[in-house]
Design a protein around this motif. Sequence first.
Motif, short mmCIF file in Angstrom:
data_model
loop_
_atom_site.label_atom_id
_atom_site.label_comp_id
_atom_site.label_asym_id
_atom_site.label_seq_id
_atom_site.Cartn_x
_atom_site.Cartn_y
_atom_site.Cartn_z
N PHE A 216 0.85 -1.19 0.00
CA PHE A 216 0.00 0.00 0.00
C PHE A 216 0.88 1.25 0.00
O PHE A 216 1.87 1.32 0.75
N GLY A 217 0.52 2.25 -0.81
CA GLY A 217 1.30 3.47 -0.84
C GLY A 217 0.56 4.62 -1.50
O GLY A 217 -0.61 4.47 -1.91
N ASP A 218 1.26 5.77 -1.61
CA ASP A 218 0.59 6.95 -2.17
C ASP A 218 1.49 7.84 -3.04
O ASP A 218 1.00 8.77 -3.65
N MET A 219 2.81 7.56 -3.09
CA MET A 219 3.71 8.47 -3.80
C MET A 219 4.64 7.70 -4.74
O MET A 219 4.75 6.47 -4.67
N PRO A 220 5.34 8.41 -5.65
CA PRO A 220 6.21 7.73 -6.60
C PRO A 220 7.29 6.86 -5.96
O PRO A 220 7.75 5.89 -6.58
N ASN A 221 7.72 7.18 -4.73
CA ASN A 221 8.72 6.33 -4.09
C ASN A 221 8.18 4.93 -3.79
O ASN A 221 8.95 4.01 -3.50
N ASP A 222 6.86 4.75 -3.89
CA ASP A 222 6.26 3.43 -3.68
C ASP A 222 6.20 2.60 -4.95
O ASP A 222 5.85 1.41 -4.89
N ILE A 223 6.53 3.19 -6.10
CA ILE A 223 6.44 2.45 -7.36
C ILE A 223 7.31 1.19 -7.35
O ILE A 223 6.84 0.10 -7.72
N PRO A 224 8.59 1.26 -6.94
CA PRO A 224 9.38 0.02 -6.93
C PRO A 224 8.77 -1.06 -6.03
O PRO A 224 8.84 -2.26 -6.37
N MET A 225 8.18 -0.65 -4.92
CA MET A 225 7.53 -1.61 -4.02
C MET A 225 6.34 -2.27 -4.71
O MET A 225 6.13 -3.48 -4.58
N MET A 235 -3.63 4.76 -2.60
CA MET A 235 -4.65 5.48 -1.87
C MET A 235 -5.35 6.47 -2.79
O MET A 235 -4.77 6.96 -3.76
N ALA A 236 -6.60 6.77 -2.47
CA ALA A 236 -7.29 7.84 -3.20
C ALA A 236 -6.48 9.12 -3.06
O ALA A 236 -5.99 9.45 -1.98
N GLY A 237 -6.29 9.83 -4.15
CA GLY A 237 -5.47 11.03 -4.12
C GLY A 237 -3.99 10.76 -4.26
O GLY A 237 -3.18 11.69 -4.15
N ALA A 238 -3.61 9.51 -4.51
CA ALA A 238 -2.20 9.17 -4.71
C ALA A 238 -1.65 9.90 -5.93
O ALA A 238 -2.40 10.31 -6.83
N HIS A 239 -0.35 10.02 -5.99
CA HIS A 239 0.31 10.66 -7.13
C HIS A 239 -0.05 9.89 -8.41
O HIS A 239 -0.12 8.66 -8.40
N PRO A 240 -0.30 10.61 -9.51
CA PRO A 240 -0.69 9.93 -10.76
C PRO A 240 0.28 8.86 -11.22
O PRO A 240 -0.13 7.85 -11.80
N GLU A 241 1.58 9.05 -10.99
CA GLU A 241 2.56 8.04 -11.41
C GLU A 241 2.34 6.72 -10.67
O GLU A 241 2.55 5.65 -11.25
N LEU A 242 1.95 6.79 -9.41
CA LEU A 242 1.70 5.57 -8.66
C LEU A 242 0.37 4.94 -9.07
O LEU A 242 0.27 3.73 -9.23
N ARG A 243 -0.64 5.77 -9.24
CA ARG A 243 -1.95 5.24 -9.65
C ARG A 243 -1.83 4.49 -10.98
O ARG A 243 -2.53 3.50 -11.21
N ALA A 244 -0.93 4.95 -11.84
CA ALA A 244 -0.79 4.33 -13.16
C ALA A 244 -0.29 2.90 -13.09
O ALA A 244 -0.54 2.11 -14.01
N VAL A 245 0.43 2.54 -12.01
CA VAL A 245 0.97 1.18 -11.91
C VAL A 245 0.25 0.35 -10.85
O VAL A 245 0.59 -0.81 -10.64
N ALA A 246 -0.75 0.94 -10.17
CA ALA A 246 -1.46 0.23 -9.11
C ALA A 246 -2.43 -0.79 -9.68
O ALA A 246 -3.00 -0.61 -10.75
#
Length: 267
Positions: A216-225, A235-246
């Motif tokens: 679970f995460g909300d920002m681009p630093n969570d993308i590798p995870m 999360m709702a309102g997460a950075h678009p870069e993270l939402r794109a890979v969620a």
Amino acid sequence: MQPTAYALVATDLDGTLLRGDDTVSDRSLAALARVARAGARHLVVTGRPAPRVRDLLGDLGCEGLAVCGQGAQVYDAGADRLLWSVTLDRELAETALGKIEAEVGQVYAAVDQDGVAGLTLIEPGYLMPHPALPAVRVGRRDDLWTAPISKVLLRHPELSDDELAATARAVVGSLATVTMSGPGTVELQPCGVTKATGLALAAGHLGVGPERTIAFGDMPNDIPMFEWAARGVAMAGAHPELRAVADEVTTSNEDDGVAVVLERLFP
């Protein structure tokens, strides 16, 4: 996948498990208790350094491992010691800062020192994006490099976080890994170190692989995870870069988004 097929639940803290006032809701605590009763593990994976998570881990009842400092530290909360840590070479950090400032003008910097007693040092002009976290102001930039560090935090007086991060990535190259972990938080960390590298180390210690991990995460630093784990929940309102890979988007941290998913997976 069966409801209890996940053996490891990896959660970011700020903007994810924590509410805006730095607390964890009763609902979220109850959901994490469900995880434990099912025999699964909860692992905090945060950009905060180990000294800045001690109290929070206590509130969560975490006495085992936590991944801190964007993956640069694997911390044993029960023993209050680092099982593993990697530092950012301070000469490389200075060189990286020089390259960034050559492109965008002056930036303001802070560092997280290595170790379980490491301090967060901030140079003149740097404003802490999270004012509740303790920091020590130093007189000049050279004072940031007096002890080993795990990362550098950057702010620019005019550029957005996305603009600063993009420029830093373009000019830093292999000197450091550039990431963005929250509003006002662009960071330099040791090259190749990400939340995924720290998560993989901790998960291996626990005997769990990526195929049984949900993150679970909300920002681009969570993308590798997210890329490492079998399932990534933004999360709702997460950075678009993270939402794109969620794989899924849940409700916000203020609306118990982590608990919403865990209640479904661990009935």
